[in-house]
Design a protein around this motif. Structure first.
Motif, short mmCIF file in Angstrom:
data_model
loop_
_atom_site.label_atom_id
_atom_site.label_comp_id
_atom_site.label_asym_id
_atom_site.label_seq_id
_atom_site.Cartn_x
_atom_site.Cartn_y
_atom_site.Cartn_z
N ILE B 46 48.04 40.51 30.44
CA ILE B 46 47.84 41.54 31.45
C ILE B 46 47.31 40.96 32.77
O ILE B 46 46.83 41.70 33.63
N ASN B 111 43.69 45.33 23.23
CA ASN B 111 44.19 45.57 24.58
C ASN B 111 43.54 44.70 25.66
O ASN B 111 43.83 44.85 26.84
N SER B 113 40.64 44.74 26.89
CA SER B 113 39.72 45.39 27.83
C SER B 113 38.28 45.01 27.51
O SER B 113 37.95 44.62 26.39
N PHE B 163 36.41 50.82 30.73
CA PHE B 163 37.09 49.75 30.01
C PHE B 163 37.98 49.08 31.05
O PHE B 163 38.89 49.71 31.59
N LEU B 164 37.68 47.83 31.33
CA LEU B 164 38.38 47.15 32.40
C LEU B 164 39.34 46.13 31.79
O LEU B 164 38.93 45.28 31.00
N ALA B 165 40.60 46.25 32.11
CA ALA B 165 41.61 45.39 31.50
C ALA B 165 42.47 44.73 32.56
O ALA B 165 43.36 45.34 33.13
N GLY B 166 42.15 43.49 32.86
CA GLY B 166 42.97 42.75 33.82
C GLY B 166 42.63 43.05 35.26
O GLY B 166 41.81 43.93 35.55
N PRO B 167 43.24 42.32 36.19
CA PRO B 167 43.07 42.61 37.62
C PRO B 167 43.79 43.91 37.97
O PRO B 167 44.65 44.35 37.21
N SER B 168 43.44 44.51 39.09
CA SER B 168 44.11 45.76 39.48
C SER B 168 45.58 45.45 39.74
O SER B 168 45.94 44.35 40.15
N LYS B 169 46.44 46.41 39.44
CA LYS B 169 47.87 46.15 39.57
C LYS B 169 48.64 47.42 39.86
O LYS B 169 48.14 48.53 39.66
N ILE B 179 50.09 42.17 41.40
CA ILE B 179 48.68 42.06 41.02
C ILE B 179 47.84 42.17 42.28
O ILE B 179 48.17 41.56 43.30
N PRO B 184 40.33 44.15 42.46
CA PRO B 184 40.37 42.69 42.42
C PRO B 184 41.79 42.12 42.29
O PRO B 184 42.64 42.68 41.62
N ARG B 185 41.96 40.98 42.96
CA ARG B 185 43.25 40.30 42.89
C ARG B 185 43.33 39.37 41.69
O ARG B 185 44.39 38.86 41.36
N ASN C 219 45.72 52.17 37.11
CA ASN C 219 45.96 50.72 37.12
C ASN C 219 45.53 50.09 38.43
O ASN C 219 45.20 48.92 38.50
N PRO C 264 49.04 47.96 26.96
CA PRO C 264 48.14 48.33 25.86
C PRO C 264 47.05 49.31 26.31
O PRO C 264 46.53 50.07 25.51
N THR C 267 44.43 49.48 33.48
CA THR C 267 43.43 48.54 33.97
C THR C 267 42.03 49.18 33.97
O THR C 267 41.06 48.57 33.57
N TYR C 268 41.96 50.42 34.44
CA TYR C 268 40.68 51.12 34.47
C TYR C 268 40.75 52.38 33.63
O TYR C 268 41.59 53.26 33.90
N SER C 269 39.92 52.46 32.60
CA SER C 269 39.76 53.72 31.86
C SER C 269 38.33 54.12 32.10
O SER C 269 37.42 53.73 31.36
#
Lengths: 245, 193, 456
Positions: B46, B111, B113, B163-169, B179, B184-185, C219, C264, C267-269
């Motif tokens: 991600i 995931n 996160s 819940f933070l998952a990956g850089p913003s996209k 991305i 964030p980049r 996201n 999955p 990015t932000y929940s």
């Protein structure tokens, strides 16, 4: 085994060969086949257009014709699904219920009831399978790409038994052809575009025939193929399964 | 009648007969042979990058080697007083933050996160507005699925959390993944242990 | 069906540009495939759908109590709760908060509810401008268009279109179609709005009765950036967004993005429980026909929808007709079962914009029987008189023929040559069937004729 043959109205009128192939195939496989002469239509064209309230007479006629048989078999997943889901007869509710539970689409009947494993048929051609939505998602004749079922297919199980037949799967194996009953005229543009896209995928596989368990899908695809002067022909699965050299 | 009363009365009148909640059987949930490997592979998929450090001191050493000319905010070992003043800074003054460091409270293997709550963020906008984000997470805090995550943390403990998952996209232009949408980049995840 | 431009007509216009239609179809099909892959990573996928469905069924069966619980808990957290029975009241509540505070810098992240209520248009009429901050929504806002998809608002546009729009509004390089470049331009442009925002409007993905908090998924990070800067946060929430407990979020967050885009998780929940010190947080709980739909036994479970748009992406009709052909805020199959509840006359065409193929119901993460509801809406719309007279006569005629076997046989023997009595077989140029398809060849005899000969 007393089997009543239901030949849906448009097959009776426009594609009698599909009815003939179904009849002959069932006879060959040892069934005692009857064809109730006063049958007409399952009522689906009206009901799917929102006019289910008008099908009382049609339903009544269906029950009148098909009561008292062990099984009812039809070469059309769509019509069978409609009967299963919607047939009712207020004067004969028990008969209607019995019919709903004993009606089968042809390939389903061959696989689940007759347990056919060794067909004596030959069809030495490249054939593309069109999965009709009502047969697949409605009657569960095969697994669906959306769900996590283990892959299976009743029609393909039968086609595999046909000598010389080479079965080819289109890129999107279970996308709708766009017929959709009266959708085919009221949403003409989308309907045709969907059909053209199906045809294109089969042509990319260089098939000679597109087959399906539903004449309605095939009629729609045939109309497009003919208009495009394509060499690809359509053929109902009953005609292949009944075909010998 | 107030709208509230009107709505609630109508809902009460129109709702169907009560049906029970399902029983969520944890035995049916996916299991991973190795939570950390799974977590790392998803974070990378991600758009994040993962770095492993045996101890937090190793990480601290690494951070101290980073060039100092950029505007970085490290919340990892902030005093309460520093936190209090940071919590009051407005977006306008955080816009230029180059890299921000936070300690995650939990990671989710399925995931990738990481749960950050308000306490960890210090300032709610900081993990979103910084150009580059670094999240530090103890390896032992990785759970298999979201079900386990909600079992292990109280999401309402602080006023805000994510819940933070990956850089913003975004993929809003022709479904091409880009991305660095608004946030964030880049995201670095530093696993400790 | 007597709309100014019904689905069929708008779809026909869309399809006129066939390469673009193909592109639209393929792009969304790709999203559907990503969904399949993501779903396949979880052996418990089908069970997860079942849990999602049952949690929603349970919640709807106790909705009034959960709403009251939520209100009590949210208020205890310092959140202000408003109730709006319809779109108008929703818009007025928001307008009042804006004018009471004399705010001018307003940002909004994606909320389908505010689209349903036409909030932007309402505020513009009052002289208030709202900046949509989701990239796709900003693009369509610049173009004065509505989103064509609830998750991918600008999916009807190609990068050339976006480039032209940005050149005009953001002064980007003419002809630079690089999505990276264009996204960067939007980032810079919107950053200024974010850091100055006084009031931020968001939607609500899930509201938790037990905690009084709510979750917003993005996201891009646009919702969080706006909200965490602004002095006031207003969250607009359809009342069906309630779920009982925080632990249930696990089920829905696992389903939502896998179904929507194949990710999955987003990015932000983000879980909002309390306003930050000095901030005001408001929630507007909106009915707008939902309580009515709750009372329709055949259609109430459409309220389980979590707005993932999986049914859009899988729908062969949507992919080839585009979101705008549905002329409603929520397009696609789910929109076609929600919208007749809002306005039966205006949306009578939508339940017919489907082949009833059933793919939508199969991908739905909360198991809404979408295609069955489409069928049922058709019956309701016909019974209530919302179909054209010609269709009515045709269907009545067919039903009559099929109820009378002798008439059927008689018409069959005449009709096979002239092929008149099926609605799609009127053999002339006016027949939509014949426009792009040939007729089947009429055989010499029917199956029945053949069969009778065999018996002799």
């Amino acid at each position: 085994m007393k089997v009543a043959l239901f030949v849906p109205c448009y097959i009776d009128q426009f594609y009698p060969n599909v009815g003939i192939a179904t009849y002959q195939l069932l006879k060959k496989l040892g069934c005692d086949v009857a064809f109730p002469l006063n049958q007409t239509c399952c009522g689906q064209p009206m009901a799917n257009s929102g006019f289910s309230a008008t099908t009382t007479g049609c339903d009544k006629n269906f029950v009148e014709n098909f009561k008292g048989f062990d099984y009812i078999v039809a070469p059309s997943g769509s019509c069978v699904l409609h009967i299963k889901d919607h047939l009712k007869d207020e004067q004969n509710p028990e008969e209607a219920k019995k019919i709903r539970n004993s009606i089968y689409e042809l390939t389903e009947f061959l696989v689940d009831i007759l347990k056919v494993t060794n067909l004596e048929s030959t069809f030495p051609h490249r054939v593309g399978m069109h999965i009709s939505c009502h047969g697949q998602r409605g009657l569960h004749l095969s697994s669906m790409t959306e769900t996590m079922d283990k892959p299976f297919s009743k029609p393909e199980q039968l086609l595999m038994q046909v000598k010389g037949l080479q079965l080819l799967t289109p890129e999107r194996p279970d996308e709708c052809c766009g017929f959709g009953g009266t959708f085919c005229v009221f949403e003409e543009a989308v309907s045709v575009k969907m059909g053209k896209d199906r045809v294109k995928e089969h042509e990319a596989n260089d098939v000679e025939y597109i087959t399906a368990g539903d004449v309605s899908c095939l009629m729609h695809l045939e109309g497009i193929l003919k208009r495009q002067n394509s060499r690809v022909k359509t053929i109902h699965i009953a005609e292949i399964l009944n075909h010998t050299v | 009648m107030s709208s509230r009363a009107e709505i609630l009365a109508k809902v009460k009148q129109n709702k169907p007969t009560l049906v029970p909640l399902p029983n969520i059987d944890f035995n049916d949930l996916i299991t991973y042979p190795d939570l950390i490997t799974q977590f790392i592979s998803v974070v990378e998929k991600i758009g994040g990058a993962v770095f492993l450090y045996p101890t937090e001191e190793d990480l601290a050493k690494n951070i101290s080697l980073e060039p100092n000319e950029t505007y970085n905010i490290n919340t990892l070992n902030m005093s309460e007083a520093e936190k209090l003043s940071l919590s009051k800074v407005h977006s306008l003054d955080l816009e230029r933050v180059h890299t921000a460091y936070f300690r995650g409270k939990l990671g989710v293997a399925e995931n990738g996160s990481i749960w950050l709550d308000e306490e960890a963020m210090v300032n709610r906008v900081l993990p979103i507005i910084c150009e580059h984000l670094v999240l530090v997470l103890d390896k032992n805090l990785i759970v298999p699925t979201m079900h386990h995550a909600y079992q292990n943390i109280d999401v309402s403990k602080t006023g805000y959390g994510t819940f933070l998952a990956g850089p913003s996209k975004t993929a809003d232009i022709e479904q091409s993944l880009v991305i660095g949408a608004h946030g964030p980049r880049s995201l670095k995840v530093c696993l400790i242990g | 069906m007597e709309n100014l431009k019904n689905h069929a007509t708008a779809a026909e216009e869309f399809i006129k540009d066939e390469p673009r239609t193909d592109w639209h179809d393929e792009t969304l099909w790709f999203v559907r495939q990503k969904r399949d892959l993501a779903a396949h990573t979880l052996p418990e996928w089908e069970e997860l759908r079942e849990w999602g469905s049952q949690i929603k069924n349970h919640t709807l069966s106790n909705l009034d109590e959960y709403l009251e619980n939520f209100e009590t808990n949210a208020q205890a957290n310092g959140i202000k709760i408003h109730w709006a029975k319809d779109a108008e009241e929703h818009n007025q509540i928001i307008h009042k908060i804006i004018t009471d505070n004399k705010f001018e810098k307003i940002v909004k992240s994606k909320s389908m509810l505010t689209e349903e209520c036409h909030l932007n248009e309402f505020l513009i009429q009052k002289g208030i401008a709202v900046v949509d901050t989701d990239l796709g929504e900003r693009i369509v806002q610049f173009r004065n268009e509505a989103p064509s998809h609830i998750v991918l608002p600008a999916i009807h546009l190609k990068k050339q279109d976006v480039s032209e729009t940005f050149h005009k509004h953001l002064n980007t390089e003419k002809g630079n179609n690089d999505p990276q470049y264009l996204t960067e331009a939007a980032r810079q442009h919107l950053r200024n709005h974010f850091v100055e925002s006084e009031l931020a409007i968001t939607g609500v993905n899930f509201a938790v009765a037990e905690t009084g908090g709510f979750v917003v998924c993005t996201n891009e990070g646009n919702a969080d950036m706006g909200v965490n800067t602004a002095k006031i946060h207003i969250a607009c929430m359809g009342m069906e967004k309630i779920i009982p407990k925080a632990e249930h979020l696990a089920v829905f967050l696992r389903l939502l993005t896998r179904s929507a885009t194949g990710q999955p998780i987003t990015t932000y929940s983000s879980h909002f429980n309390k306003p930050r010190p000095g901030q005001e947080m408001h929630i507007v709980i909106v009915d707008n026909g939902r309580s009515r739909q709750l009372g329709r036994a055949d259609f109430r479970n459409s309220l389980k929808c979590i707005r993932c748009a999986a049914c859009f992406n899988t729908c062969p009709v949507y992919r080839r007709s585009g979101g705008h052909s549905y002329h409603t805020a929520v397009a696609g199959p789910i929109g076609s079962i929600l919208s007749p509840n809002l306005d039966m006359r205006a949306n009578a065409d939508l339940p017919f914009a489907s082949t009833l193929c059933g793919s939508c119901s199969n991908v739905c993460p909360v198991k809404i029987d979408i295609h069955e509801q489409l069928w049922k809406w058709r019956q309701v719309l016909v019974n209530e008189g919302y179909v054209t007279t010609t269709k009515k006569i045709g269907m009545g005629g067919m039903a009559m023929v099929f109820a009378h076997p002798r008439l059927y046989r008689l018409l069959g023997s005449i009709g096979r040559k002239t092929i008149k009595w099926f609605p799609f077989f009127v053999n002339n140029k006016l027949n939509p069937w014949y426009k792009q398809r040939d007729m089947p060849e009429a055989p010499k005899e029917s199956f029945r004729d053949w069969f009778k000969k065999q018996q002799k």
